[in-house]
Design a protein around this motif. Structure first.
Motif, PDB file in Angstrom:
ATOM      1  N   LEU A  28       0.828  -1.211   0.000  1.00 44.91           N
ATOM      2  CA  LEU A  28       0.000   0.000   0.000  1.00 44.91           C
ATOM      3  C   LEU A  28       0.859   1.256   0.000  1.00 44.91           C
ATOM      4  CD1 LEU A  28      -2.660   1.574   0.291  1.00 44.91           C
ATOM      5  CD2 LEU A  28      -2.478   1.240   2.779  1.00 44.91           C
ATOM      6  N   TYR A  29       1.778   1.349   0.952  1.00 42.15           N
ATOM      7  CA  TYR A  29       2.571   2.574   1.080  1.00 42.15           C
ATOM      8  C   TYR A  29       3.666   2.685   0.018  1.00 42.15           C
ATOM      9  CZ  TYR A  29       0.159   3.617   5.408  1.00 42.15           C
ATOM     10  OH  TYR A  29      -0.810   3.926   6.334  1.00 42.15           O
ATOM     11  N   SER A  30       4.135   1.551  -0.483  1.00 41.54           N
ATOM     12  CA  SER A  30       5.071   1.594  -1.601  1.00 41.54           C
ATOM     13  C   SER A  30       4.394   2.186  -2.832  1.00 41.54           C
ATOM     14  CB  SER A  30       5.588   0.188  -1.923  1.00 41.54           C
ATOM     15  OG  SER A  30       6.381   0.198  -3.088  1.00 41.54           O
ATOM     16  N   THR A  31       3.162   1.753  -3.094  1.00 41.13           N
ATOM     17  CA  THR A  31       2.400   2.303  -4.220  1.00 41.13           C
ATOM     18  C   THR A  31       2.141   3.783  -4.031  1.00 41.13           C
ATOM     19  OG1 THR A  31       1.311   0.154  -4.538  1.00 41.13           O
ATOM     20  CG2 THR A  31       0.278   2.083  -5.569  1.00 41.13           C
ATOM     21  N   LEU A  32       1.721   4.155  -2.818  1.00 44.91           N
ATOM     22  CA  LEU A  32       1.418   5.553  -2.527  1.00 44.91           C
ATOM     23  C   LEU A  32       2.675   6.420  -2.641  1.00 44.91           C
ATOM     24  CD1 LEU A  32      -0.730   7.589  -1.617  1.00 44.91           C
ATOM     25  CD2 LEU A  32      -0.155   7.034   0.754  1.00 44.91           C
ATOM     26  N   SER A  33       3.775   5.962  -2.084  1.00 41.73           N
ATOM     27  CA  SER A  33       5.021   6.722  -2.128  1.00 41.73           C
ATOM     28  C   SER A  33       5.491   6.908  -3.569  1.00 41.73           C
ATOM     29  CB  SER A  33       6.105   5.996  -1.326  1.00 41.73           C
ATOM     30  OG  SER A  33       7.323   6.710  -1.353  1.00 41.73           O
ATOM     31  N   THR A  34       5.383   5.866  -4.367  1.00 46.42           N
ATOM     32  CA  THR A  34       5.814   5.937  -5.764  1.00 46.42           C
ATOM     33  C   THR A  34       4.959   6.901  -6.570  1.00 46.42           C
ATOM     34  OG1 THR A  34       6.711   3.686  -5.722  1.00 46.42           O
ATOM     35  CG2 THR A  34       6.124   4.593  -7.876  1.00 46.42           C
ATOM     36  N   ILE A  35       3.646   6.836  -6.384  1.00 43.69           N
ATOM     37  CA  ILE A  35       2.738   7.747  -7.105  1.00 43.69           C
ATOM     38  C   ILE A  35       3.029   9.197  -6.735  1.00 43.69           C
ATOM     39  CG2 ILE A  35       0.332   8.489  -7.316  1.00 43.69           C
ATOM     40  CD1 ILE A  35      -0.475   5.548  -7.044  1.00 43.69           C
ATOM     41  N   LEU A  36       3.218   9.451  -5.441  1.00 45.51           N
ATOM     42  CA  LEU A  36       3.504  10.813  -4.979  1.00 45.51           C
ATOM     43  C   LEU A  36       4.852  11.303  -5.513  1.00 45.51           C
ATOM     44  CD1 LEU A  36       2.288  10.426  -1.300  1.00 45.51           C
ATOM     45  CD2 LEU A  36       1.275  11.939  -3.024  1.00 45.51           C
ATOM     46  N   PHE A  37       5.847  10.433  -5.544  1.00 45.46           N
ATOM     47  CA  PHE A  37       7.174  10.846  -6.028  1.00 45.46           C
ATOM     48  C   PHE A  37       7.127  11.193  -7.506  1.00 45.46           C
ATOM     49  CE2 PHE A  37      11.177   9.887  -8.138  1.00 45.46           C
ATOM     50  CZ  PHE A  37      12.041  10.722  -7.447  1.00 45.46           C
ATOM     51  N   TRP A  38       6.501  10.348  -8.319  1.00 46.66           N
ATOM     52  CA  TRP A  38       6.468  10.621  -9.759  1.00 46.66           C
ATOM     53  C   TRP A  38       5.533  11.774 -10.100  1.00 46.66           C
ATOM     54  CZ3 TRP A  38      10.371   9.280 -12.469  1.00 46.66           C
ATOM     55  CH2 TRP A  38      11.130   8.188 -12.071  1.00 46.66           C
ATOM     56  N   THR A  39       4.580  12.052  -9.215  1.00 49.63           N
ATOM     57  CA  THR A  39       3.790  13.278  -9.370  1.00 49.63           C
ATOM     58  C   THR A  39       4.680  14.497  -9.146  1.00 49.63           C
ATOM     59  OG1 THR A  39       1.788  12.154  -8.592  1.00 49.63           O
ATOM     60  CG2 THR A  39       1.778  14.572  -8.546  1.00 49.63           C
ATOM     61  N   PHE A  40       5.566  14.394  -8.165  1.00 47.17           N
ATOM     62  CA  PHE A  40       6.555  15.451  -7.916  1.00 47.17           C
ATOM     63  C   PHE A  40       7.415  15.687  -9.152  1.00 47.17           C
ATOM     64  CE2 PHE A  40      11.135  15.848  -6.869  1.00 47.17           C
ATOM     65  CZ  PHE A  40      11.158  17.183  -6.464  1.00 47.17           C
ATOM     66  N   ILE A  41       7.883  14.618  -9.794  1.00 46.58           N
ATOM     67  CA  ILE A  41       8.701  14.737 -11.003  1.00 46.58           C
ATOM     68  C   ILE A  41       7.909  15.405 -12.121  1.00 46.58           C
ATOM     69  CG2 ILE A  41       9.919  13.468 -12.813  1.00 46.58           C
ATOM     70  CD1 ILE A  41      11.403  13.548 -10.161  1.00 46.58           C
ATOM     71  N   ILE A  42       6.660  15.006 -12.284  1.00 48.23           N
ATOM     72  CA  ILE A  42       5.801  15.598 -13.318  1.00 48.23           C
ATOM     73  C   ILE A  42       5.646  17.101 -13.105  1.00 48.23           C
ATOM     74  CG2 ILE A  42       3.411  15.688 -14.175  1.00 48.23           C
ATOM     75  CD1 ILE A  42       3.309  12.634 -13.704  1.00 48.23           C
ATOM     76  N   LEU A  43       5.521  17.502 -11.849  1.00 45.32           N
ATOM     77  CA  LEU A  43       5.297  18.920 -11.544  1.00 45.32           C
ATOM     78  C   LEU A  43       6.529  19.784 -11.805  1.00 45.32           C
ATOM     79  CD1 LEU A  43       3.229  18.621  -8.232  1.00 45.32           C
ATOM     80  CD2 LEU A  43       2.400  19.391 -10.456  1.00 45.32           C
ATOM     81  N   ILE A  44       7.720  19.216 -11.712  1.00 42.99           N
ATOM     82  CA  ILE A  44       8.925  20.047 -11.871  1.00 42.99           C
ATOM     83  C   ILE A  44       9.458  20.053 -13.302  1.00 42.99           C
ATOM     84  CG2 ILE A  44       9.599  19.736  -9.462  1.00 42.99           C
ATOM     85  CD1 ILE A  44      11.713  17.728 -10.387  1.00 42.99           C
TER      86      ILE A  44
END
Length: 254
Positions: free
Chosen positions: A28-44
């Motif tokens: 659960l948290y691996s999926t959540l952490s990965t989604i949040l991290f790649w969202t960060f990459i998309i934003l920058i």
């Protein structure tokens, strides 16, 4: 752009929080952490990148060859690369199997020390599958870069076709330059040198130790796994901007 950069650190912080909580529920948290991290990459990512992608998709969304190119590259990047690697192993072609079987599942990594956080969100969670003896893996980093590269390749191909259509006979040779850019940009992330070196190492015992020591080094891993795909994306994006300038210049002079 400023608004995206302002909120982007929040997603990185939340990704790190999910990383620390992942010991309670790894998947659960691996999926959540990965989604949040790649969202960060998309934003920058720079606004110019999104503008080129958006304008290109709007312009070519009804062109079948665009979506065919995008789909073909994603299929190769995510699926066929693993099969290609298997076929280059010594003796694999002789032992090729045509028996059909399919197995798939979801894998995830135990949270490593924080120094390996980037590697963790790049590889976990992953979807693995076997078609017969051939393995394919869908992991966050390769999927993200695969989509980016596929869109850039698709847009580059469409721009090259457009450039070819508006060039006269004398100037059609200029199409060769951006075409080479697409080939180099799309090929430097397939790790063909690694595959060839690995195959040679297993075939010639006298150099096996030397080549495998290079392939297994941390520096080579960073270069092949992370640096080359990113360089590919930069090359393709630069190629796309160059094509746009050429098309505008030729259109203006005609």
């Amino acid at each position: 752009m400023i608004k995206r950069l302002t909120i982007s650190p929040l997603f990185l912080i939340l990704s790190l929080i999910a990383y620390y909580l992942s010991r309670n529920d790894i998947l659960l948290y691996s999926t959540l952490s990965t989604i949040l991290f790649w969202t960060f990459i998309i934003l920058i990512l720079p606004t110019s990148f999104y503008n080129y992608i958006k304008d290109g998709i709007v312009k070519y969304c009804k062109k079948k060859i665009f979506w065919f190119t995008v789909g073909l590259y994603i299929s190769y990047h995510v699926i066929l690369y693993s099969f290609f690697f298997y076929l280059l192993l010594p003796g694999s072609i002789k032992n090729i199997s045509f028996r059909f079987s399919f197995n798939a599942g979801i894998g995830y990594s135990i949270p490593p020390p924080i120094t390996y956080f980037l590697e963790w969100v790049s590889n976990s969670p992953a979807i693995w599958f076997f078609i017969g003896p051939y393995e394919g893996d869908v992991i966050p980093f390769s999927t993200f870069l695969g989509v980016v590269l596929a869109l850039l390749i698709g847009l580059n191909v469409m721009k090259i076709l457009e450039l070819w259509g508006i060039s006269n006979k004398l100037s059609k040779s200029i199409v060769l330059i951006p075409s080479l850019g697409v080939v180099s940009g799309s090929s430097c992330c397939v790790f063909l040198p690694s595959i060839v070196m690995y195959s040679i190492a297993l075939s010639i015992s006298s150099i096996t130790v030397t080549i495998l020591s290079i392939l297994s080094s941390f520096a080579y891993f960073i270069l092949a796994y992370y640096a080359l795909p990113i360089v590919s994306a930069i090359v393709l994006f630069h190629n796309l901007t160059m094509l746009n300038r050429l098309i505008k210049k030729l259109s203006f002079t005609m």
